[in-house]
Design a protein around this motif. Structure first.
Motif, PDB file in Angstrom:
ATOM      1  N   ASP A   1      -7.091  13.261   1.183  1.00  0.00           N
ATOM      2  CA  ASP A   1      -7.650  11.967   0.780  1.00  0.00           C
ATOM      3  C   ASP A   1      -6.590  10.878   0.766  1.00  0.00           C
ATOM      4  OD1 ASP A   1     -10.460  12.666   0.175  1.00  0.00           O
ATOM      5  OD2 ASP A   1      -9.533  14.002  -1.286  1.00  0.00           O
TER       6      ASP A   1
ATOM      7  N   ARG B   1      -6.122   9.927   4.280  1.00  0.00           N
ATOM      8  CA  ARG B   1      -7.247   9.094   4.726  1.00  0.00           C
ATOM      9  C   ARG B   1      -7.030   7.632   4.349  1.00  0.00           C
ATOM     10  NH1 ARG B   1     -11.544  13.604   2.623  1.00  0.00           N
ATOM     11  NH2 ARG B   1     -11.967  14.610   4.640  1.00  0.00           N
ATOM     12  N   LEU B   2      -6.591   7.424   3.117  1.00  0.00           N
ATOM     13  CA  LEU B   2      -6.358   6.056   2.655  1.00  0.00           C
ATOM     14  C   LEU B   2      -5.143   5.451   3.345  1.00  0.00           C
ATOM     15  CD1 LEU B   2      -7.342   3.835   0.833  1.00  0.00           C
ATOM     16  CD2 LEU B   2      -6.110   4.875  -1.075  1.00  0.00           C
TER      17      LEU B   2
ATOM     18  N   GLN C   1      -9.913  -1.076  -1.255  1.00  0.00           N
ATOM     19  CA  GLN C   1      -9.972  -1.144   0.200  1.00  0.00           C
ATOM     20  C   GLN C   1     -11.365  -1.561   0.668  1.00  0.00           C
ATOM     21  OE1 GLN C   1      -7.859  -1.221   2.455  1.00  0.00           O
ATOM     22  NE2 GLN C   1      -8.819  -0.604   4.365  1.00  0.00           N
TER      23      GLN C   1
ATOM     24  N   LEU D   1      -7.777   7.658  -6.995  1.00  0.00           N
ATOM     25  CA  LEU D   1      -8.093   7.452  -5.578  1.00  0.00           C
ATOM     26  C   LEU D   1      -9.353   6.617  -5.407  1.00  0.00           C
ATOM     27  CD1 LEU D   1      -7.245  10.948  -4.095  1.00  0.00           C
ATOM     28  CD2 LEU D   1      -6.369   8.763  -3.251  1.00  0.00           C
TER      29      LEU D   1
ATOM     30  N   ILE E   1     -16.252   7.483  -0.035  1.00  0.00           N
ATOM     31  CA  ILE E   1     -15.514   7.356   1.228  1.00  0.00           C
ATOM     32  C   ILE E   1     -16.469   7.427   2.414  1.00  0.00           C
ATOM     33  CG2 ILE E   1     -13.743   8.404   2.694  1.00  0.00           C
ATOM     34  CD1 ILE E   1     -12.408   9.441   0.101  1.00  0.00           C
TER      35      ILE E   1
ATOM     36  N   THR F   1      -5.431   2.024   5.586  1.00  0.00           N
ATOM     37  CA  THR F   1      -4.694   0.810   5.214  1.00  0.00           C
ATOM     38  C   THR F   1      -3.570   0.478   6.190  1.00  0.00           C
ATOM     39  OG1 THR F   1      -3.277   2.133   3.732  1.00  0.00           O
ATOM     40  CG2 THR F   1      -5.202   1.056   2.762  1.00  0.00           C
TER      41      THR F   1
ATOM     42  N   TRP G   1       0.831  -1.201   0.000  1.00  0.00           N
ATOM     43  CA  TRP G   1       0.000   0.000   0.000  1.00  0.00           C
ATOM     44  C   TRP G   1       0.867   1.252   0.000  1.00  0.00           C
ATOM     45  CZ3 TRP G   1      -4.640   1.092  -1.417  1.00  0.00           C
ATOM     46  CH2 TRP G   1      -5.674   0.156  -1.314  1.00  0.00           C
TER      47      TRP G   1
ATOM     48  N   TRP H   1      -9.696   3.275  -3.234  1.00  0.00           N
ATOM     49  CA  TRP H   1     -10.668   3.150  -2.155  1.00  0.00           C
ATOM     50  C   TRP H   1     -11.606   1.967  -2.399  1.00  0.00           C
ATOM     51  CZ3 TRP H   1     -10.994   4.835   2.601  1.00  0.00           C
ATOM     52  CH2 TRP H   1     -10.293   5.976   2.982  1.00  0.00           C
TER      53      TRP H   1
END
Length: 401
Positions: A233, A236-237, A397, A390, A363, A241, A213, A394
């Motif tokens: 963002d 955030r990811l 994920q 992105l 998200i 992760t 990741w 996401w």
């Protein structure tokens, strides 16, 4: 691989011996050396057998039957001895009259000999021929791809690996990590960003290690077209992760969240930093505490101002404020309400950045616990400045939830 080569050579030897036994009217000057070669092959003395067969090259006036038996014996001996060039010449002399099974065994043996001899370009050609002749061995396909890579045919290796990975996934299986990393290496040698991204994404799908990741997010941010406005963002990811591990990253993300109008999210980030033991320790501990206190104050102020902000957003001519207010509701613990508010804002239209709004809705749906709807939303995100990239990550994920 050595054991497999020995089994193939033994099978070819049996075929050679059978051909010898079936041959009729062999002259003594041909038959006796062949009998000796046969005994050597049975004893596993392939080099000695090959030398004995070579003695027959000086015999003149050989009949077609004698030639066939000689070449069969030579093929078996050369295969066992690892003399790929000699085995290849004998195969070409015999292939027209060989059974399909013998033909595939011979080709596999020749390809394997070239591979062991590190003559990868030739090995690649013979493995390709194996499949052209109807071979189906998965082990040989693996070896063919390895020879492509080792021979410098990175495009061919990437093509075969991609097809293999897609077929495995379509059948409901999990591609081997080694195959995915080999594809990644081939893509990097080709300097192909699309194949590189594909390989990295498949790695995080099937083997979601933090280092994969981290590599993927780093590559994303280095893309020339990637916009800096997605910094929050990315954080955030990174947090979702498990990649985030630096105090500076927790601090930066928390401040960006507050600046974007999401103090509740900022507080969550700081709390997670403290829980992870990253914040609240070391020479910067007092600075961490000041930030936590500041954000706590902002959260209280935001709660007090929230009803007015919601009313103002509802009156606005466009949906931009509703999207922001809705996301803030989600990160404040009002998942269903916030998602509905964001959807209302998107439906209202007039958005400054429609693709960003859809990304943030996806998200938000993940945060609210609806991974299926999140994936559906994220698949609709377009653009070439980072929103679509992105959204795709996401969505990967979201598959884990």
């Amino acid at each position: 691989m050595q054991a497999r080569a020995a089994r193939i050579a033994a099978a070819l030897a049996l075929a050679a011996v059978a051909g010898f036994a079936q041959a009729q009217a062999l002259r003594p000057e041909v038959g006796k050396p062949l009998q000796a070669a046969e005994a050597m092959i049975k004893a596993g003395k392939y080099r000695e057998a090959l030398a004995k067969v070579r003695e027959l090259d000086g015999v003149g006036g050989k009949t077609s039957a004698e030639t066939v038996v000689i070449e069969r014996m030579r093929l078996a001996a050369a295969s066992g001895a690892g003399d790929a060039d000699t085995a290849a010449r004998s195969f070409e002399a015999l292939s027209g009259g060989m059974s399909s099974a013998d033909k595939l065994r011979s080709i596999e043996s020749i390809a394997g000999s070239y591979y062991r001899n590190k003559e990868y370009a030739k090995a690649q050609q013979w493995y390709a021929r194996y499949f052209k002749e109807g071979g189906t061995s998965a082990a040989n396909r693996t070896l063919m791809i390895q020879t492509q890579y080792l021979a410098g045919d990175f495009a061919g290796a990437a093509r075969e690996l991609t097809a293999e990975i897609q077929a495995t996934e379509k059948a409901g299986g999990t591609p081997q990590e080694a195959r995915l990393t080999l594809l990644l290496n081939a893509a990097q040698r080709l300097n192909d960003p699309n194949v590189t991204a594909y390989a990295m994404e498949r790695l995080v799908v099937h083997y979601p290690k933090k280092e994969y990741w981290a590599d993927l997010l780093s590559r994303l941010q280095r893309k020339p077209s990637f916009s800096d406005r997605f910094a929050l963002d990315v954080y955030r990811l990174s947090l979702a992760t498990g990649v985030m591990n630096k105090a500076s990253d927790y601090m930066e993300m928390a401040q960006l969240a507050v600046q974007a109008g999401f103090p509740a999210e900022g507080r969550q980030v700081v709390d997670k930093g403290y829980a992870a033991g990253v914040l609240g320790t070391g020479p910067e501990a007092e600075r961490h505490k000041r930030l936590r206190d500041l954000i706590a104050k902002r959260v209280d102020e935001d709660k007090a101002a929230q009803p007015a902000a919601e009313a103002e957003a509802a009156k606005a001519k466009d949906g931009n404020a509703l999207v922001t207010v809705g996301f803030n509701q989600v990160v404040s613990g009002q998942g269903a309400k916030g998602v509905a508010t964001m959807q209302q804002g998107i439906a209202k239209g007039g958005l400054k950045r429609p693709e960003d709004a859809k990304l943030h809705l996806g998200i938000a749906q993940m945060i609210a616990g609806d991974a299926a709807k999140a994936q559906a939303t994220l698949r609709t995100v377009g653009g070439n400045d980072g929103a679509a990239d992105l959204a795709r990550l996401w969505a990967l994920q979201a598959r884990k939830r």
